[in-house]
Design an enzyme around this catalytic site. Structure first.
Site, PDB file in Angstrom:
ATOM      1  N   GLU A 170      -3.046  -4.663  -5.761  1.00 51.93           N
ATOM      2  CA  GLU A 170      -3.539  -4.737  -7.143  1.00 51.93           C
ATOM      3  C   GLU A 170      -3.054  -6.048  -7.753  1.00 51.93           C
ATOM      4  OE1 GLU A 170      -3.711  -0.057  -8.547  1.00 51.93           O
ATOM      5  OE2 GLU A 170      -1.785  -1.082  -8.699  1.00 51.93           O
ATOM      6  N   HIS A 198       0.822  -6.050  -6.791  1.00 51.45           N
ATOM      7  CA  HIS A 198       1.335  -4.719  -6.448  1.00 51.45           C
ATOM      8  C   HIS A 198       0.839  -4.278  -5.071  1.00 51.45           C
ATOM      9  CE1 HIS A 198       1.675  -0.177  -7.424  1.00 51.45           C
ATOM     10  NE2 HIS A 198       2.815  -0.644  -6.963  1.00 51.45           N
ATOM     11  N   SER A 207       6.083  -1.001  -9.869  1.00 50.64           N
ATOM     12  CA  SER A 207       5.159   0.132  -9.771  1.00 50.64           C
ATOM     13  C   SER A 207       4.727   0.625 -11.131  1.00 50.64           C
ATOM     14  CB  SER A 207       5.860   1.307  -9.087  1.00 50.64           C
ATOM     15  OG  SER A 207       6.278   0.969  -7.814  1.00 50.64           O
ATOM     16  N   ASN A 242      -1.299   4.008  -9.312  1.00 49.77           N
ATOM     17  CA  ASN A 242      -0.202   4.869  -9.778  1.00 49.77           C
ATOM     18  C   ASN A 242      -0.558   5.653 -11.029  1.00 49.77           C
ATOM     19  OD1 ASN A 242       1.508   4.402  -7.688  1.00 49.77           O
ATOM     20  ND2 ASN A 242       2.638   2.760  -8.702  1.00 49.77           N
TER      21      ASN A 242
HETATM   22  N1  CAA Z   1       4.159  -0.925  10.318  1.00 50.71           N
HETATM   23  C1  CAA Z   1       3.154  -1.075  11.204  1.00 50.71           C
HETATM   24  N2  CAA Z   1       2.300  -0.095  11.523  1.00 50.71           N
HETATM   25  C2  CAA Z   1       2.490   1.103  10.940  1.00 50.71           C
HETATM   26  C3  CAA Z   1       3.511   1.338   9.998  1.00 50.71           C
HETATM   27  C4  CAA Z   1       4.365   0.263   9.695  1.00 50.71           C
HETATM   28  N3  CAA Z   1       5.380   0.378   8.810  1.00 50.71           N
HETATM   29  N4  CAA Z   1       3.432   2.615   9.576  1.00 50.71           N
HETATM   30  C5  CAA Z   1       2.405   3.164  10.224  1.00 50.71           C
HETATM   31  N5  CAA Z   1       1.834   2.263  11.052  1.00 50.71           N
HETATM   32  C6  CAA Z   1       0.680   2.464  11.922  1.00 50.71           C
HETATM   33  C7  CAA Z   1       0.991   3.244  13.183  1.00 50.71           C
HETATM   34  O1  CAA Z   1       1.449   2.392  14.217  1.00 50.71           O
HETATM   35  C8  CAA Z   1      -0.347   3.865  13.512  1.00 50.71           C
HETATM   36  O2  CAA Z   1      -1.217   2.933  14.093  1.00 50.71           O
HETATM   37  P1  CAA Z   1      -2.448   3.408  15.077  1.00 50.71           P
HETATM   38  O3  CAA Z   1      -3.214   4.430  14.314  1.00 50.71           O
HETATM   39  O4  CAA Z   1      -3.208   2.153  15.298  1.00 50.71           O
HETATM   40  O5  CAA Z   1      -1.751   3.949  16.258  1.00 50.71           O
HETATM   41  C9  CAA Z   1      -0.922   4.144  12.144  1.00 50.71           C
HETATM   42  O6  CAA Z   1      -0.235   3.304  11.229  1.00 50.71           O
HETATM   43  C10 CAA Z   1      -0.751   5.582  11.768  1.00 50.71           C
HETATM   44  O7  CAA Z   1       0.654   5.872  11.804  1.00 50.71           O
HETATM   45  P2  CAA Z   1       1.272   7.210  12.395  1.00 50.71           P
HETATM   46  O8  CAA Z   1       0.416   7.711  13.538  1.00 50.71           O
HETATM   47  O9  CAA Z   1       2.718   6.988  12.663  1.00 50.71           O
HETATM   48  O10 CAA Z   1       1.269   8.229  11.207  1.00 50.71           O
HETATM   49  P3  CAA Z   1       0.127   8.584  10.192  1.00 50.71           P
HETATM   50  O11 CAA Z   1      -1.187   8.770  10.870  1.00 50.71           O
HETATM   51  O12 CAA Z   1       0.696   9.683   9.352  1.00 50.71           O
HETATM   52  O13 CAA Z   1       0.003   7.291   9.253  1.00 50.71           O
HETATM   53  C11 CAA Z   1       0.582   6.353   7.170  1.00 50.71           C
HETATM   54  C12 CAA Z   1       1.079   6.803   8.539  1.00 50.71           C
HETATM   55  C13 CAA Z   1      -0.320   5.138   7.316  1.00 50.71           C
HETATM   56  C14 CAA Z   1       1.821   6.004   6.386  1.00 50.71           C
HETATM   57  C15 CAA Z   1      -0.225   7.540   6.514  1.00 50.71           C
HETATM   58  O14 CAA Z   1       0.513   8.722   6.609  1.00 50.71           O
HETATM   59  C16 CAA Z   1      -0.574   7.274   5.074  1.00 50.71           C
HETATM   60  O15 CAA Z   1      -1.522   6.563   4.776  1.00 50.71           O
HETATM   61  N6  CAA Z   1       0.205   7.917   4.149  1.00 50.71           N
HETATM   62  C17 CAA Z   1       0.002   7.746   2.720  1.00 50.71           C
HETATM   63  C18 CAA Z   1       0.657   6.454   2.284  1.00 50.71           C
HETATM   64  C19 CAA Z   1       0.439   6.195   0.831  1.00 50.71           C
HETATM   65  O16 CAA Z   1      -0.208   6.921   0.101  1.00 50.71           O
HETATM   66  N7  CAA Z   1       1.035   5.087   0.399  1.00 50.71           N
HETATM   67  C20 CAA Z   1       1.008   4.713  -0.987  1.00 50.71           C
HETATM   68  C21 CAA Z   1       2.328   5.111  -1.611  1.00 50.71           C
HETATM   69  S1  CAA Z   1       2.352   4.792  -3.316  1.00 50.71           S
HETATM   70  C22 CAA Z   1       2.718   3.166  -3.411  1.00 50.71           C
HETATM   71  O17 CAA Z   1       2.984   2.489  -2.447  1.00 50.71           O
HETATM   72  C23 CAA Z   1       2.667   2.570  -4.770  1.00 50.71           C
HETATM   73  C24 CAA Z   1       3.883   2.653  -5.592  1.00 50.71           C
HETATM   74  O18 CAA Z   1       4.013   1.788  -6.471  1.00 50.71           O
HETATM   75  C25 CAA Z   1       4.900   3.709  -5.450  1.00 50.71           C
HETATM   76  P1  NAD Z   2      14.320  -0.567  -2.189  1.00 50.63           P
HETATM   77  O1  NAD Z   2      15.391   0.230  -2.827  1.00 50.63           O
HETATM   78  O2  NAD Z   2      13.898  -0.222  -0.801  1.00 50.63           O
HETATM   79  O3  NAD Z   2      14.727  -2.135  -2.181  1.00 50.63           O
HETATM   80  C1  NAD Z   2      15.176  -2.842  -3.294  1.00 50.63           C
HETATM   81  C2  NAD Z   2      15.973  -4.047  -2.792  1.00 50.63           C
HETATM   82  O4  NAD Z   2      16.242  -4.921  -3.900  1.00 50.63           O
HETATM   83  C3  NAD Z   2      17.326  -3.676  -2.180  1.00 50.63           C
HETATM   84  O5  NAD Z   2      17.438  -4.261  -0.896  1.00 50.63           O
HETATM   85  C4  NAD Z   2      18.346  -4.265  -3.166  1.00 50.63           C
HETATM   86  O6  NAD Z   2      19.521  -4.747  -2.523  1.00 50.63           O
HETATM   87  C5  NAD Z   2      17.551  -5.411  -3.757  1.00 50.63           C
HETATM   88  N1  NAD Z   2      18.014  -5.882  -5.069  1.00 50.63           N
HETATM   89  C6  NAD Z   2      18.325  -5.140  -6.151  1.00 50.63           C
HETATM   90  N2  NAD Z   2      18.657  -5.942  -7.185  1.00 50.63           N
HETATM   91  C7  NAD Z   2      18.544  -7.222  -6.745  1.00 50.63           C
HETATM   92  C8  NAD Z   2      18.733  -8.507  -7.339  1.00 50.63           C
HETATM   93  N3  NAD Z   2      19.129  -8.629  -8.611  1.00 50.63           N
HETATM   94  N4  NAD Z   2      18.510  -9.614  -6.581  1.00 50.63           N
HETATM   95  C9  NAD Z   2      18.114  -9.495  -5.291  1.00 50.63           C
HETATM   96  N5  NAD Z   2      17.907  -8.308  -4.682  1.00 50.63           N
HETATM   97  C10 NAD Z   2      18.123  -7.180  -5.399  1.00 50.63           C
HETATM   98  O7  NAD Z   2      13.078  -0.527  -3.199  1.00 50.63           O
HETATM   99  P2  NAD Z   2      11.506  -0.680  -2.870  1.00 50.63           P
HETATM  100  O8  NAD Z   2      10.947   0.658  -2.557  1.00 50.63           O
HETATM  101  O9  NAD Z   2      11.324  -1.803  -1.915  1.00 50.63           O
HETATM  102  O10 NAD Z   2      10.960  -1.091  -4.321  1.00 50.63           O
HETATM  103  C11 NAD Z   2      11.057  -2.411  -4.805  1.00 50.63           C
HETATM  104  C12 NAD Z   2      10.059  -2.610  -5.924  1.00 50.63           C
HETATM  105  O11 NAD Z   2       8.736  -2.355  -5.445  1.00 50.63           O
HETATM  106  C13 NAD Z   2      10.265  -1.711  -7.147  1.00 50.63           C
HETATM  107  O12 NAD Z   2       9.890  -2.402  -8.303  1.00 50.63           O
HETATM  108  C14 NAD Z   2       9.282  -0.563  -6.853  1.00 50.63           C
HETATM  109  O13 NAD Z   2       8.873   0.100  -8.018  1.00 50.63           O
HETATM  110  C15 NAD Z   2       8.133  -1.331  -6.232  1.00 50.63           C
HETATM  111  N6  NAD Z   2       7.253  -0.550  -5.357  1.00 50.63           N
HETATM  112  C16 NAD Z   2       7.762   0.448  -4.561  1.00 50.63           C
HETATM  113  C17 NAD Z   2       6.899   1.153  -3.727  1.00 50.63           C
HETATM  114  C18 NAD Z   2       7.403   2.246  -2.828  1.00 50.63           C
HETATM  115  O14 NAD Z   2       6.579   3.038  -2.328  1.00 50.63           O
HETATM  116  N7  NAD Z   2       8.677   2.350  -2.538  1.00 50.63           N
HETATM  117  C19 NAD Z   2       5.530   0.834  -3.687  1.00 50.63           C
HETATM  118  C20 NAD Z   2       5.053  -0.221  -4.496  1.00 50.63           C
HETATM  119  C21 NAD Z   2       5.922  -0.890  -5.344  1.00 50.63           C
END
Ligand code: CAA
Ligand code: NAD
Length: 300
Positions: A165, A153, A132, A203
């Protein structure tokens, strides 16, 4: 002259890490009929990952075949037949075209893993990290395949979020980027390209937004519930920032901020990416968000 490595297209995939992200990546690739191996360190972690995949497939199957449980089961078993699990990363790499790493967000741990994999993987294997926040070039330099190394990503929840990405370093080859774009489209995602810059595109905007919400809360300017309501009803976001942080995982967010802060010295002093005390406190208590049952909110 084109080596067999550069001619190969992507067929067999290995995903390392069976957590929130790794399991989702395995699922979407298996749904698109790729042969996938999901790797993690323990049988327990693999079982957890399989549970996440089955839970998600059930939701999809119910929507796809609302009137037939046998069709739902057939769909689920069909997808699950496309992936296997392993705790042996090196063994699983044989014949692999694409490796996607989704383990803990820690530079040294990722570098150690990639260095080992590089010595054991076929020359043709493309290496990708789902990091991330870490610079792809800092992970890639633990290997000798700089032209076959990129960022791929995904977004959480992977089965639902359409974006991928594709991050290139100065060394990533054009052919590898094209293969990754093609692969992303084949698994039903919309790929976008970004250079290896802090936070990439999404991000870079989303993490400072979440941290700024934390500052509002930590100063006592508003409750976290009101901040969430504000962003949902006032800006049309599907989740408020605190719901989203719980969804992403507070440990992951902690790693993201710390790594981002320490690996980009020019950002030091930028209040937007300074790690947050509330996240530190919750993580130290084992409250990691939805995945542990409690974070800013209670999910038990
Ligand atoms: N698998 C399959 N389907 C899923 C699912 C999953 N894990 N999660 C949600 N869905 C589906 C549901 O079945 C539902 O489908 P329908 O609309 O067709 O019925 C739909 O998605 C909507 O789900 P919900 O009704 O349960 O709930 P919601 O309307 O709140 O949607 C959500 C859930 C899609 C997660 C929505 O809340 C959302 O878009 N949230 C923001 C998520 C976001 O910003 N993600 C990015 C995080 S940052 C990141 O990932 C990057 C990083 O590096 C950290
Ligand atoms: P998580 O904690 O759910 O899962 C991480 C997994 O990696 C665990 O099951 C752990 O046992 C395993 N692990 C750790 N070290 C290991 C190794 N040396 N060999 C094999 N397996 C190992 O974490 P996550 O949320 O799935 O995040 C994983 C990666 O994806 C991170 O780099 C995170 O920044 C990135 N990411 C996370 C998100 C998010 O929303 N959580 C979104 C995009 C990208």
């Amino acid at each position: 002259f084109a080596s067999s490595a550069s001619m190969a297209s992507i067929e067999k995939i290995v995903v390392i890490g069976a957590g929130l992200m790794g399991s989702g990546i395995v699922q979407v690739a298996a749904q698109a009929n790729y042969k996938v191996v999901m790797v993690d360190q323990s049988a327990d972690a693999l079982k957890k990952g399989e549970g996440i995949i089955r839970g998600s497939l059930k939701r999809i199957a119910k929507k796809k075949f609302p009137d037939s449980t046998s069709e739902q089961d057939k769909f689920i078993e069909g997808v699950c037949a496309n992936y296997s699990t392993s705790s042996d990363a090196i063994e699983s790499l044989k014949d692999t075209d694409l490796l996607v790493e989704a383990i803990v967000e820690n530079l040294e741990v990722k570098r150690k893993l990639f260095s080992l994999l590089d010595q054991n993987a076929p020359a043709k294997t493309i290496f990708c990290s789902n990091t991330s926040s870490l610079p792809i070039s800092h992970i890639a330099s633990s290997t000798k395949r700089l032209e076959r190394f990129a960022g791929l990503h995904f977004f959480n929840p992977v089965p639902q979020m359409k974006l991928v990405e594709v991050i290139s370093t100065d060394d990533t080859s054009k052919k590898v980027l094209k293969d990754l774009f093609d692969f992303s489209k084949k698994i039903g995602k919309s790929p976008i390209a970004c250079k290896d810059t802090p936070g990439f595109i999404v991000n870079r905007l989303l993490v400072p937004y979440m941290l700024e919400a934390l500052r509002l809360y930590e100063r006592g300017d508003a409750t976290l519930q009101d901040i969430d309501t504000g962003m949902k009803l006032g800006a049309g976001y599907p989740m408020g920032p605190f719901e989203l942080m719980d969804y992403v995982g507070l440990d992951t967010l902690k790693f993201i901020t710390e790594q981002w802060y320490s690996s980009n010295p020019h950002l030091k002093g930028e209040s937007l990416v300074i790690p947050s005390p509330s996240i530190e406190k919750l993580v130290s208590q084992g409250h990691l968000g939805r995945k542990s049952g409690k974070g800013f909110y209670d999910y038990s």
